[in-house]
Design an enzyme around this catalytic site. Structure first.
Site, PDB file in Angstrom:
ATOM      1  N   THR A 193      38.380  41.208  22.430  1.00 60.22           N
ATOM      2  CA  THR A 193      39.792  40.958  22.698  1.00 60.22           C
ATOM      3  C   THR A 193      40.333  39.861  21.782  1.00 60.22           C
ATOM      4  O   THR A 193      39.605  38.930  21.412  1.00 60.22           O
ATOM      5  CB  THR A 193      40.001  40.569  24.181  1.00 60.22           C
ATOM      6  N   SER A 196      40.625  32.663  30.087  1.00 52.05           N
ATOM      7  CA  SER A 196      40.264  33.054  31.460  1.00 52.05           C
ATOM      8  C   SER A 196      38.766  33.318  31.491  1.00 52.05           C
ATOM      9  O   SER A 196      38.134  33.477  30.440  1.00 52.05           O
ATOM     10  CB  SER A 196      41.003  34.333  31.883  1.00 52.05           C
ATOM     11  N   TYR A 245      37.504  36.024  32.349  1.00 52.65           N
ATOM     12  CA  TYR A 245      37.351  37.348  31.714  1.00 52.65           C
ATOM     13  C   TYR A 245      37.266  37.200  30.185  1.00 52.65           C
ATOM     14  O   TYR A 245      36.336  37.719  29.549  1.00 52.65           O
ATOM     15  CB  TYR A 245      38.526  38.281  32.085  1.00 52.65           C
ATOM     16  N   HIS A 246      38.243  36.498  29.606  1.00 48.81           N
ATOM     17  CA  HIS A 246      38.233  36.377  28.140  1.00 48.81           C
ATOM     18  C   HIS A 246      36.944  35.683  27.680  1.00 48.81           C
ATOM     19  O   HIS A 246      36.398  35.996  26.618  1.00 48.81           O
ATOM     20  CB  HIS A 246      39.480  35.618  27.656  1.00 48.81           C
ATOM     21  N   LYS A 306      34.004  37.955  27.100  1.00 48.33           N
ATOM     22  CA  LYS A 306      34.026  38.646  25.796  1.00 48.33           C
ATOM     23  C   LYS A 306      33.423  37.764  24.710  1.00 48.33           C
ATOM     24  O   LYS A 306      32.790  38.252  23.777  1.00 48.33           O
ATOM     25  CB  LYS A 306      35.462  38.997  25.416  1.00 48.33           C
TER      26      LYS A 306
HETATM   27  P1  NAD Z   1      39.826  50.024  32.514  1.00 47.11           P
HETATM   28  O1  NAD Z   1      39.547  49.148  33.670  1.00 47.11           O
HETATM   29  O2  NAD Z   1      40.938  51.006  32.622  1.00 47.11           O
HETATM   30  O3  NAD Z   1      38.494  50.848  32.126  1.00 47.11           O
HETATM   31  C1  NAD Z   1      37.224  50.288  32.119  1.00 47.11           C
HETATM   32  C2  NAD Z   1      36.234  51.354  32.591  1.00 47.11           C
HETATM   33  O4  NAD Z   1      34.903  50.816  32.537  1.00 47.11           O
HETATM   34  C3  NAD Z   1      36.475  51.785  34.024  1.00 47.11           C
HETATM   35  O5  NAD Z   1      36.560  53.194  34.117  1.00 47.11           O
HETATM   36  C4  NAD Z   1      35.282  51.239  34.782  1.00 47.11           C
HETATM   37  O6  NAD Z   1      34.904  52.062  35.889  1.00 47.11           O
HETATM   38  C5  NAD Z   1      34.206  51.172  33.711  1.00 47.11           C
HETATM   39  N1  NAD Z   1      33.162  50.156  33.957  1.00 47.11           N
HETATM   40  C6  NAD Z   1      33.335  48.825  34.190  1.00 47.11           C
HETATM   41  N2  NAD Z   1      32.153  48.224  34.382  1.00 47.11           N
HETATM   42  C7  NAD Z   1      31.206  49.179  34.243  1.00 47.11           C
HETATM   43  C8  NAD Z   1      29.784  49.180  34.337  1.00 47.11           C
HETATM   44  N3  NAD Z   1      29.109  48.066  34.625  1.00 47.11           N
HETATM   45  N4  NAD Z   1      29.123  50.343  34.137  1.00 47.11           N
HETATM   46  C9  NAD Z   1      29.785  51.490  33.857  1.00 47.11           C
HETATM   47  N5  NAD Z   1      31.142  51.554  33.771  1.00 47.11           N
HETATM   48  C10 NAD Z   1      31.835  50.410  33.971  1.00 47.11           C
HETATM   49  O7  NAD Z   1      40.017  49.079  31.240  1.00 47.11           O
HETATM   50  P2  NAD Z   1      40.743  49.404  29.844  1.00 47.11           P
HETATM   51  O8  NAD Z   1      42.110  48.864  29.899  1.00 47.11           O
HETATM   52  O9  NAD Z   1      40.530  50.808  29.469  1.00 47.11           O
HETATM   53  O10 NAD Z   1      39.905  48.464  28.878  1.00 47.11           O
HETATM   54  C11 NAD Z   1      38.745  48.975  28.251  1.00 47.11           C
HETATM   55  C12 NAD Z   1      38.124  47.916  27.360  1.00 47.11           C
HETATM   56  O11 NAD Z   1      39.057  47.516  26.371  1.00 47.11           O
HETATM   57  C13 NAD Z   1      37.717  46.650  28.112  1.00 47.11           C
HETATM   58  O12 NAD Z   1      36.507  46.165  27.596  1.00 47.11           O
HETATM   59  C14 NAD Z   1      38.841  45.695  27.809  1.00 47.11           C
HETATM   60  O13 NAD Z   1      38.379  44.372  27.863  1.00 47.11           O
HETATM   61  C15 NAD Z   1      39.251  46.110  26.417  1.00 47.11           C
HETATM   62  N6  NAD Z   1      40.657  45.794  26.132  1.00 47.11           N
HETATM   63  C16 NAD Z   1      41.667  46.360  26.880  1.00 47.11           C
HETATM   64  C17 NAD Z   1      43.001  46.040  26.590  1.00 47.11           C
HETATM   65  C18 NAD Z   1      44.159  46.588  27.374  1.00 47.11           C
HETATM   66  O14 NAD Z   1      45.313  46.172  27.112  1.00 47.11           O
HETATM   67  N7  NAD Z   1      43.956  47.506  28.317  1.00 47.11           N
HETATM   68  C19 NAD Z   1      43.278  45.176  25.516  1.00 47.11           C
HETATM   69  C20 NAD Z   1      42.231  44.616  24.780  1.00 47.11           C
HETATM   70  C21 NAD Z   1      40.913  44.947  25.096  1.00 47.11           C
HETATM   71  N1  USQ Z   2      52.686  37.874  31.177  1.00 44.74           N
HETATM   72  C1  USQ Z   2      53.974  37.642  31.623  1.00 44.74           C
HETATM   73  N2  USQ Z   2      54.451  38.442  32.617  1.00 44.74           N
HETATM   74  C2  USQ Z   2      53.722  39.447  33.174  1.00 44.74           C
HETATM   75  C3  USQ Z   2      52.420  39.691  32.690  1.00 44.74           C
HETATM   76  C4  USQ Z   2      51.931  38.874  31.706  1.00 44.74           C
HETATM   77  O1  USQ Z   2      54.658  36.750  31.137  1.00 44.74           O
HETATM   78  O2  USQ Z   2      54.238  40.129  34.081  1.00 44.74           O
HETATM   79  C5  USQ Z   2      52.142  37.057  30.074  1.00 44.74           C
HETATM   80  C6  USQ Z   2      50.838  36.337  30.410  1.00 44.74           C
HETATM   81  O3  USQ Z   2      51.075  35.079  30.993  1.00 44.74           O
HETATM   82  C7  USQ Z   2      50.182  36.238  29.034  1.00 44.74           C
HETATM   83  C8  USQ Z   2      50.677  37.491  28.314  1.00 44.74           C
HETATM   84  O4  USQ Z   2      51.815  37.951  29.032  1.00 44.74           O
HETATM   85  O5  USQ Z   2      50.687  35.133  28.347  1.00 44.74           O
HETATM   86  C9  USQ Z   2      49.646  38.608  28.259  1.00 44.74           C
HETATM   87  O6  USQ Z   2      49.239  38.913  29.580  1.00 44.74           O
HETATM   88  P1  USQ Z   2      48.702  40.395  29.949  1.00 44.74           P
HETATM   89  O7  USQ Z   2      48.419  40.416  31.414  1.00 44.74           O
HETATM   90  O8  USQ Z   2      49.595  41.423  29.379  1.00 44.74           O
HETATM   91  O9  USQ Z   2      47.360  40.446  29.068  1.00 44.74           O
HETATM   92  P2  USQ Z   2      46.002  39.657  29.218  1.00 44.74           P
HETATM   93  O10 USQ Z   2      45.843  38.990  30.516  1.00 44.74           O
HETATM   94  O11 USQ Z   2      45.826  38.798  28.002  1.00 44.74           O
HETATM   95  O12 USQ Z   2      44.949  40.841  29.187  1.00 44.74           O
HETATM   96  C10 USQ Z   2      45.226  42.127  28.588  1.00 44.74           C
HETATM   97  C11 USQ Z   2      44.128  43.066  29.057  1.00 44.74           C
HETATM   98  C12 USQ Z   2      42.784  42.549  28.568  1.00 44.74           C
HETATM   99  C13 USQ Z   2      42.826  42.350  27.060  1.00 44.74           C
HETATM  100  C14 USQ Z   2      43.989  41.460  26.635  1.00 44.74           C
HETATM  101  C15 USQ Z   2      44.206  41.437  25.129  1.00 44.74           C
HETATM  102  O13 USQ Z   2      44.133  43.152  30.480  1.00 44.74           O
HETATM  103  O14 USQ Z   2      41.765  43.477  28.908  1.00 44.74           O
HETATM  104  O15 USQ Z   2      41.628  41.763  26.642  1.00 44.74           O
HETATM  105  O16 USQ Z   2      45.210  42.005  27.181  1.00 44.74           O
HETATM  106  S1  USQ Z   2      44.691  39.849  24.543  1.00 44.74           S
HETATM  107  O17 USQ Z   2      45.806  39.372  25.351  1.00 44.74           O
HETATM  108  O18 USQ Z   2      45.060  39.975  23.158  1.00 44.74           O
HETATM  109  O19 USQ Z   2      43.535  38.988  24.740  1.00 44.74           O
END
Ligand code: NAD
Ligand code: USQ
Length: 383
Positions: free
Chosen positions: A144, A179, A181-182, A185
């Site tokens: 991320t 966070s 979560y972050h 990664k």
């Molecule tokens: P999502 O929650 O929709 O999908 C994740 C999938 O992984 C789910 O189907 C879940 O069941 C599966 N999973 C989780 N833990 C598991 C485990 N231990 N074993 C097997 N399956 C498991 O998430 P997403 O939005 O599709 O994100 C996918 C990936 O991309 C993540 O790693 C996330 O961090 C990354 N990412 C997402 C975004 C975004 O904006 N959605 C942005 C940047 C990075």
């Molecule tokens: N934010 C708002 N209002 C909202 C939601 C979010 O102002 O209703 C702000 C948050 O405070 C933050 C920014 O928007 O500053 C991004 O928040 P987000 O919830 O859209 O994204 P984030 O929490 O960073 O996480 C999402 C995905 C995660 C991925 C990440 C990419 O859930 O899996 O890793 O985006 S990045 O942000 O580039 O790290």
């Protein structure tokens, strides 16, 4: 080529699995379906009604004649992972299978531990399974952009060359994630880098920005193939949330000043970036990092763009600045490089009025499914 998509029932994984299958790759999906369980636990649902994975895959086969293998199980279970990989024999693994919500990871100690254990152990298991049986396989891992945080200097792609006391080295770019979560990664990135170094594995870390949009060529083919679209305060992400808020006449929820700037990309580019990474594997022993986003926006700018697009469609869209539930800079420098994927041929879909119109129309179509109690943020970083 055989590609195993771990997390293939999720938002990015489902779109990617179908895209790769459509492009002629032999695809397997491995997923524990735990995301569907977490949705139930926190009482939220995707805006779009998603079918069970088996029905989705049957529909894909009926429509295209292409089958996708399915392995249901948890990659934290090493026996399951290793058996599944040996059955499928992947040449590339795309790893989306993690807990991906920052607010979810900040709910309490249990959710922080769950997030880091799930993500770090899963990735470590994949590295061991590769070292054991698939040393030539290419790991494409979803990282991320948030690993970098918001430093007051330009963000490079994974590495930075530093001169210090007259000596020079190229080192991993400093990480300041926002966070638990972050942070998971960041731990993954270090583990993958180390495994490439000691075992000669090859890996690409895709430091992805915030993804928006819902339709790809493949998921738009049939209602049963529809992708998830999260709008709640825990799993919903900024732009997707704003479009759904606009559709239900809820003020757009900008946290704090809204000067938070992030990298963003269309889900149609997510699938293409993964395809590009797979088609261009790094050499053995190399840990490569691509910054995967196409444009940078501040949250306040995004809200204004949605307000304008919504107003043009006859919606009444207000913007509200809420007390920020997160601890993050709200006005800051942010300039990240993203040339690696462009150099390999990515042709981005830039955020346009037509995309916003289609997302707003999409949100309007399903707005009867919105639970208005799930819009406001409930998780605070300060506790
Ligand atoms: P999502 O929650 O929709 O999908 C994740 C999938 O992984 C789910 O189907 C879940 O069941 C599966 N999973 C989780 N833990 C598991 C485990 N231990 N074993 C097997 N399956 C498991 O998430 P997403 O939005 O599709 O994100 C996918 C990936 O991309 C993540 O790693 C996330 O961090 C990354 N990412 C997402 C975004 C975004 O904006 N959605 C942005 C940047 C990075
Ligand atoms: N934010 C708002 N209002 C909202 C939601 C979010 O102002 O209703 C702000 C948050 O405070 C933050 C920014 O928007 O500053 C991004 O928040 P987000 O919830 O859209 O994204 P984030 O929490 O960073 O996480 C999402 C995905 C995660 C991925 C990440 C990419 O859930 O899996 O890793 O985006 S990045 O942000 O580039 O790290």
């Amino acid at each position: 080529m055989k590609v195993l998509v771990i997390g293939g029932d999720g938002y990015c994984g489902w779109a990617t699995a179908l895209h790769l299958s459509n492009k002629g790759y032999e695809v397997g999906i491995m997923d524990s379906l735990v995301r569907r369980h977490w949705d139930m636990e926190i009482c939220v649902e995707t805006l779009t009604p998603i079918a069970p994975i088996q029905q989705r895959l049957q529909r894909w086969k009926d429509l295209t004649g292409k089958s996708i293998d399915l392995f249901i199980g948890d990659i934290n279970n090493y026996d399951f992972l290793s058996k599944g990989m040996n059955q499928f024999q992947p040449e590339a693994i795309v790893h989306f299978g993690e807990q991906r919500s920052a607010p979810f990871s900040m709910i309490d100690r249990e959710h922080a531990v769950l997030t880091q254990a799930n993500n770090v152990i899963g990735t470590l298991n994949i590295l061991y399974a590769m070292q054991q049986d698939f040393p030539d396989c290419h790991l494409v891992k979803l990282g991320t952009m948030g690993e970098y945080g918001t430093p007051n200097i330009d963000i490079e792609e994974g590495y930075i060359t530093i001169e210090h006391n007259g000596r020079k080295d190229t080192l991993p770019y400093p990480k300041q994630p926002g966070s638990f979560y972050h942070l998971s990664k960041v731990h993954d990135s270090h583990n993958i880098h180390f495994a490439c170094k000691i075992w000669g594995l090859r890996a690409t870390d895709l430091n992805q920005g915030v993804v928006y949009g819902v339709l790809t060529e493949e998921t738009g083919m049939d209602e049963l193939l529809i992708n998830r679209l999260d709008y709640d305060g825990i799993f919903g992400t900024a732009l997707n949330r704003f479009c759904i808020q606009a559709a239900i006449d809820h003020p757009l929820t900008v946290y704090g000043k809204g000067g938070q700037t992030r990298g963003f990309l269309d889900i149609r580019d997510t699938v293409r970036c993964v395809e590009i990474a797979i088609a261009n594997p790094p050499d053995a022993g190399k840990f490569r990092v691509f910054n995967q986003f196409t444009e940078m926006f501040s949250i306040a700018d995004l809200a204004e763009m949605v307000q304008k697009a919504g107003t043009d469609m006859g919606l009444k869209v207000k913007i509200e600045h809420l007390d920020n539930p997160r601890v993050e800079l709200e006005q800051h420098y942010f300039n990240a490089k993203n040339t690696n994927l462009l150099d390999l041929g990515l042709q981005p879909h830039y955020l346009s009025d037509s995309l916003l119109d289609s997302l707003l129309n999409f949100a309007t179509k399903y707005k009867h499914r919105v639970d208005k109690n799930q819009i406001l943020p409930k998780v605070s970083w300060r506790r």
